[in-house]
Write an enzyme that holds these catalytic residues in place. Structure first.
Site, PDB file in Angstrom:
ATOM      1  N   GLY A  18     -52.118 -46.273-130.471  1.00 21.75           N
ATOM      2  CA  GLY A  18     -52.865 -45.311-131.266  1.00 21.75           C
ATOM      3  C   GLY A  18     -52.910 -45.739-132.718  1.00 21.75           C
ATOM      4  N   GLY A  22     -55.643 -42.248-137.750  1.00 23.60           N
ATOM      5  CA  GLY A  22     -54.687 -41.181-138.067  1.00 23.60           C
ATOM      6  C   GLY A  22     -53.273 -41.659-138.357  1.00 23.60           C
ATOM      7  N   ARG A  43     -58.058 -48.096-127.617  1.00 23.30           N
ATOM      8  CA  ARG A  43     -59.169 -48.462-126.730  1.00 23.30           C
ATOM      9  C   ARG A  43     -60.321 -49.102-127.510  1.00 23.30           C
ATOM     10  NH1 ARG A  43     -59.912 -42.658-124.157  1.00 23.30           N
ATOM     11  NH2 ARG A  43     -59.526 -42.256-126.373  1.00 23.30           N
ATOM     12  N   SER A 146     -44.091 -37.119-130.882  1.00 24.51           N
ATOM     13  CA  SER A 146     -44.246 -35.844-130.194  1.00 24.51           C
ATOM     14  C   SER A 146     -45.089 -34.943-131.086  1.00 24.51           C
ATOM     15  CB  SER A 146     -42.864 -35.237-129.911  1.00 24.51           C
ATOM     16  OG  SER A 146     -43.000 -33.989-129.264  1.00 24.51           O
ATOM     17  N   TYR A 160     -51.016 -29.502-123.698  1.00 22.12           N
ATOM     18  CA  TYR A 160     -50.531 -30.381-124.760  1.00 22.12           C
ATOM     19  C   TYR A 160     -49.026 -30.211-124.956  1.00 22.12           C
ATOM     20  CZ  TYR A 160     -50.154 -32.484-129.403  1.00 22.12           C
ATOM     21  OH  TYR A 160     -49.780 -33.257-130.480  1.00 22.12           O
ATOM     22  N   LYS A 164     -45.923 -32.918-124.480  1.00 20.72           N
ATOM     23  CA  LYS A 164     -44.985 -33.250-125.554  1.00 20.72           C
ATOM     24  C   LYS A 164     -43.556 -32.816-125.218  1.00 20.72           C
ATOM     25  CE  LYS A 164     -47.963 -35.223-128.341  1.00 20.72           C
ATOM     26  NZ  LYS A 164     -47.935 -36.676-128.613  1.00 20.72           N
TER      27      LYS A 164
HETATM   28  N1  LIG Z   1     -52.952 -34.694-136.030  1.00 19.59           N
HETATM   29  C1  LIG Z   1     -52.086 -33.735-135.767  1.00 19.59           C
HETATM   30  O1  LIG Z   1     -52.256 -32.580-136.202  1.00 19.59           O
HETATM   31  C2  LIG Z   1     -50.880 -34.022-134.949  1.00 19.59           C
HETATM   32  C3  LIG Z   1     -50.816 -35.158-134.125  1.00 19.59           C
HETATM   33  N2  LIG Z   1     -49.689 -35.374-133.375  1.00 19.59           N
HETATM   34  C4  LIG Z   1     -49.606 -36.547-132.497  1.00 19.59           C
HETATM   35  O2  LIG Z   1     -49.746 -37.719-133.283  1.00 19.59           O
HETATM   36  C5  LIG Z   1     -50.307 -38.761-132.491  1.00 19.59           C
HETATM   37  C6  LIG Z   1     -51.489 -39.361-133.218  1.00 19.59           C
HETATM   38  O3  LIG Z   1     -52.419 -38.335-133.398  1.00 19.59           O
HETATM   39  P1  LIG Z   1     -53.586 -38.444-134.501  1.00 19.59           P
HETATM   40  O4  LIG Z   1     -53.301 -39.570-135.413  1.00 19.59           O
HETATM   41  O5  LIG Z   1     -53.800 -37.084-135.051  1.00 19.59           O
HETATM   42  O6  LIG Z   1     -54.825 -38.771-133.548  1.00 19.59           O
HETATM   43  P2  LIG Z   1     -56.167 -39.569-133.724  1.00 19.59           P
HETATM   44  O7  LIG Z   1     -57.111 -38.920-132.785  1.00 19.59           O
HETATM   45  O8  LIG Z   1     -56.539 -39.712-135.153  1.00 19.59           O
HETATM   46  O9  LIG Z   1     -55.753 -40.996-133.144  1.00 19.59           O
HETATM   47  C7  LIG Z   1     -55.359 -41.074-131.800  1.00 19.59           C
HETATM   48  C8  LIG Z   1     -55.067 -42.518-131.506  1.00 19.59           C
HETATM   49  O10 LIG Z   1     -54.668 -42.623-130.147  1.00 19.59           O
HETATM   50  C9  LIG Z   1     -55.503 -43.586-129.511  1.00 19.59           C
HETATM   51  N3  LIG Z   1     -55.720 -43.245-128.114  1.00 19.59           N
HETATM   52  C10 LIG Z   1     -56.236 -42.092-127.631  1.00 19.59           C
HETATM   53  N4  LIG Z   1     -56.321 -42.164-126.293  1.00 19.59           N
HETATM   54  C11 LIG Z   1     -55.877 -43.398-125.935  1.00 19.59           C
HETATM   55  C12 LIG Z   1     -55.740 -44.082-124.705  1.00 19.59           C
HETATM   56  N5  LIG Z   1     -56.096 -43.514-123.554  1.00 19.59           N
HETATM   57  N6  LIG Z   1     -55.236 -45.333-124.714  1.00 19.59           N
HETATM   58  C13 LIG Z   1     -54.876 -45.923-125.864  1.00 19.59           C
HETATM   59  N7  LIG Z   1     -54.974 -45.333-127.083  1.00 19.59           N
HETATM   60  C14 LIG Z   1     -55.476 -44.088-127.096  1.00 19.59           C
HETATM   61  C15 LIG Z   1     -56.805 -43.526-130.297  1.00 19.59           C
HETATM   62  O11 LIG Z   1     -57.564 -44.720-130.172  1.00 19.59           O
HETATM   63  P3  LIG Z   1     -58.765 -44.831-129.072  1.00 19.59           P
HETATM   64  O12 LIG Z   1     -59.356 -43.451-128.921  1.00 19.59           O
HETATM   65  O13 LIG Z   1     -59.689 -45.833-129.668  1.00 19.59           O
HETATM   66  O14 LIG Z   1     -58.110 -45.295-127.835  1.00 19.59           O
HETATM   67  C16 LIG Z   1     -56.285 -43.397-131.704  1.00 19.59           C
HETATM   68  O15 LIG Z   1     -55.899 -44.648-132.208  1.00 19.59           O
HETATM   69  C17 LIG Z   1     -50.665 -38.121-131.154  1.00 19.59           C
HETATM   70  O16 LIG Z   1     -49.641 -38.402-130.225  1.00 19.59           O
HETATM   71  C18 LIG Z   1     -50.682 -36.631-131.452  1.00 19.59           C
HETATM   72  O17 LIG Z   1     -50.366 -35.870-130.299  1.00 19.59           O
HETATM   73  C19 LIG Z   1     -48.604 -34.525-133.422  1.00 19.59           C
HETATM   74  C20 LIG Z   1     -48.642 -33.406-134.216  1.00 19.59           C
HETATM   75  C21 LIG Z   1     -49.771 -33.083-135.032  1.00 19.59           C
HETATM   76  C1  LIG Z   2     -37.323 -21.073-141.362  1.00 23.44           C
HETATM   77  C2  LIG Z   2     -37.797 -21.409-139.977  1.00 23.44           C
HETATM   78  C3  LIG Z   2     -39.173 -22.016-139.993  1.00 23.44           C
HETATM   79  C4  LIG Z   2     -39.754 -22.091-138.597  1.00 23.44           C
HETATM   80  C5  LIG Z   2     -41.237 -22.277-138.708  1.00 23.44           C
HETATM   81  C6  LIG Z   2     -41.921 -22.055-137.397  1.00 23.44           C
HETATM   82  C7  LIG Z   2     -43.337 -22.496-137.533  1.00 23.44           C
HETATM   83  C8  LIG Z   2     -43.960 -22.688-136.201  1.00 23.44           C
HETATM   84  C9  LIG Z   2     -45.318 -23.338-136.356  1.00 23.44           C
HETATM   85  C10 LIG Z   2     -45.424 -24.553-135.471  1.00 23.44           C
HETATM   86  C11 LIG Z   2     -46.681 -25.290-135.785  1.00 23.44           C
HETATM   87  C12 LIG Z   2     -46.910 -26.409-134.811  1.00 23.44           C
HETATM   88  C13 LIG Z   2     -48.150 -27.165-135.147  1.00 23.44           C
HETATM   89  C14 LIG Z   2     -48.367 -28.272-134.176  1.00 23.44           C
HETATM   90  C15 LIG Z   2     -49.746 -28.830-134.390  1.00 23.44           C
HETATM   91  C16 LIG Z   2     -50.167 -29.757-133.317  1.00 23.44           C
HETATM   92  O1  LIG Z   2     -49.391 -30.223-132.585  1.00 23.44           O
HETATM   93  C17 LIG Z   2     -51.634 -30.038-133.209  1.00 23.44           C
HETATM   94  N1  LIG Z   2     -52.158 -30.438-134.495  1.00 23.44           N
HETATM   95  C18 LIG Z   2     -51.914 -31.106-132.211  1.00 23.44           C
HETATM   96  O2  LIG Z   2     -51.172 -32.229-132.500  1.00 23.44           O
END
Ligand SMILES: NC(=O)C1=CN([C@@H]2O[C@H](COP(=O)(O)OP(=O)(O)OC[C@H]3O[C@@H](n4cnc5c(N)ncnc54)[C@H](OP(=O)(O)O)[C@@H]3O)[C@@H](O)[C@H]2O)C=CC1
Ligand SMILES: CCCCCCCCCCCCCCCC(=O)[C@@H](N)CO
Length: 297
Positions: A18, A22, A43, A146, A160, A164
């Site tokens: 990934g 991001g 990909r 995660s 989701y 995770k």
């Molecule tokens: N953004 C958020 O709010 C949060 C994100 N996360 C986690 O952080 C990680 C990154 O997320 P984020 O940066 O936001 O996501 P983005 O959508 O910006 O990037 C996702 C990345 O994963 C790759 N990817 C997706 N599907 C596949 C696949 N089947 N095979 C290989 N690569 C793949 C994409 O490339 P491509 O599609 O080209 O394959 C891309 O590089 C994830 O695990 C997400 O669950 C966790 C908490 C919050």
């Molecule tokens: C003093 C104690 C403080 C406790 C705070 C509790 C707050 C709970 C909020 C949890 C937010 C989770 C967001 C995940 C977002 C996500 O995973 C998507 N963007 C997809 O990746």
């Protein structure tokens, strides 16, 4: 009994999935700046990521095109990349929607990419990571991105969260299996993070999902990447990314290993108050859900 350790990334091979977007792209950028030999897997758009990192850092990263759902493609990429010192399984999909309304296709894609894809990566990389190689030091690390949604169930993220939460179970079991090989596991728990993935998710996620997520301060991808790489290098098992995440990690500590005596002490002292706070937040969340449904009527 994992003890505290330091896992250097300078002059070592960091393989980030990934890494084309991001959080993964930010981690690749920062690892390259820190002097790591960086490989990224995704990909598509990997050439653009390579060019961007070259422009930003002057560093050449290796790129591998593969879908983590395809074990053979993952295995070929890992073998082509050569011995890995730090594996960061960061790829992930997230589509917020009530389970009843969510298609089985979307549900399966999140489980397959976020959870099963990570199994594929570890199955392919672990034999090489366990090899003792002349000139290639240990300790090594397997890090999994995660989410705070991997510490707490959130409305709209049923599949989701399952993907995770599954990573947590795998990480705790795997750490017991590979600690003897001086390979350390880290789980990264970001909040909402400003990435292209979140932009897409926000276009359709239920208002309740956004309201709950907003209780944890959102972050920039670069901030999360910095926290993640610091946690990996310090051999931290539960890597929190913001203040709310610090409290969530104390509340959700459970049976996770804790390498720091100080943090173990804080977790013990904070357990009872943490449970009260968690119940308080649950009360707030359910009250919000009730109000939002009442408004719909
Ligand atoms: N953004 C958020 O709010 C949060 C994100 N996360 C986690 O952080 C990680 C990154 O997320 P984020 O940066 O936001 O996501 P983005 O959508 O910006 O990037 C996702 C990345 O994963 C790759 N990817 C997706 N599907 C596949 C696949 N089947 N095979 C290989 N690569 C793949 C994409 O490339 P491509 O599609 O080209 O394959 C891309 O590089 C994830 O695990 C997400 O669950 C966790 C908490 C919050
Ligand atoms: C003093 C104690 C403080 C406790 C705070 C509790 C707050 C709970 C909020 C949890 C937010 C989770 C967001 C995940 C977002 C996500 O995973 C998507 N963007 C997809 O990746």
């Amino acid at each position: 009994k994992p003890s505290t350790t330091t896992i250097p990334i300078k002059n070592r091979h960091v393989f980030i999935t990934g890494g084309s977007s991001g959080i993964g792209l930010a981690m690749a950028h920062q690892a390259a700046l820190a002097g790591a030999q960086v490989s990224i897997l995704a990909r598509d758009k990997i050439q653009e990521a390579k060019d961007w990192i070259k422009l930003a850092t002057g560093c050449d990263v290796a790129v591998y095109e593969a879908d983590v759902r395809d074990y053979d493609a993952v295995s070929r990429a890992v073998n082509d990349a050569g011995p890995i010192d730090v594996l960061i399984c960061n790829q992930g999909l997230f589509f917020a929607r009530e389970l009843e309304r969510q298609s089985l296709e979307e549900i399966k894609s999140m489980i397959d990419v976020n959870l099963l894809g990570t199994f594929h990566l570890i199955k392919a990389a672990l034999p090489g990571m366990k090899e003792k190689r002349a000139g290639r030091s240990t300790p090594r690390c397997i890090a999994l991105t995660s989410s705070q949604a991997g510490q707490m169930g959130i409305y709209g993220y049923a599949a989701y969260c399952a993907s995770k939460f599954g990573l947590r179970g795998m990480a705790e079991a795997l750490q017991q299996e590979i600690i003897q090989d001086d390979i350390h596991v880290s789980l990264i728990f970001p909040p909402d993070t400003e990435t292209p993935g979140l932009v897409e998710d926000k276009k359709r996620r239920p208002p309740i999902t956004g309201a709950i997520a907003a209780f944890s301060t959102p972050m920039k991808a670069e901030e999360v990447a910095k926290k993640a790489l610091n946690g990996i290098q310090c051999g931290v098992f539960n890597v929190h990314c913001n203040l709310e995440g610090f409290f969530m990690s104390i509340i959700a500590a459970g049976f996770s290993p804790q390498r720091s005596v100080l943090m173990a002490f804080i977790e013990v002292i904070g357990a009872s108050m943490g449970r009260i706070i968690a119940l308080g937040f649950q009360f707030i969340f359910y009250q919000s859900i009730t109000k939002l449904h009442a408004r719909k009527k």
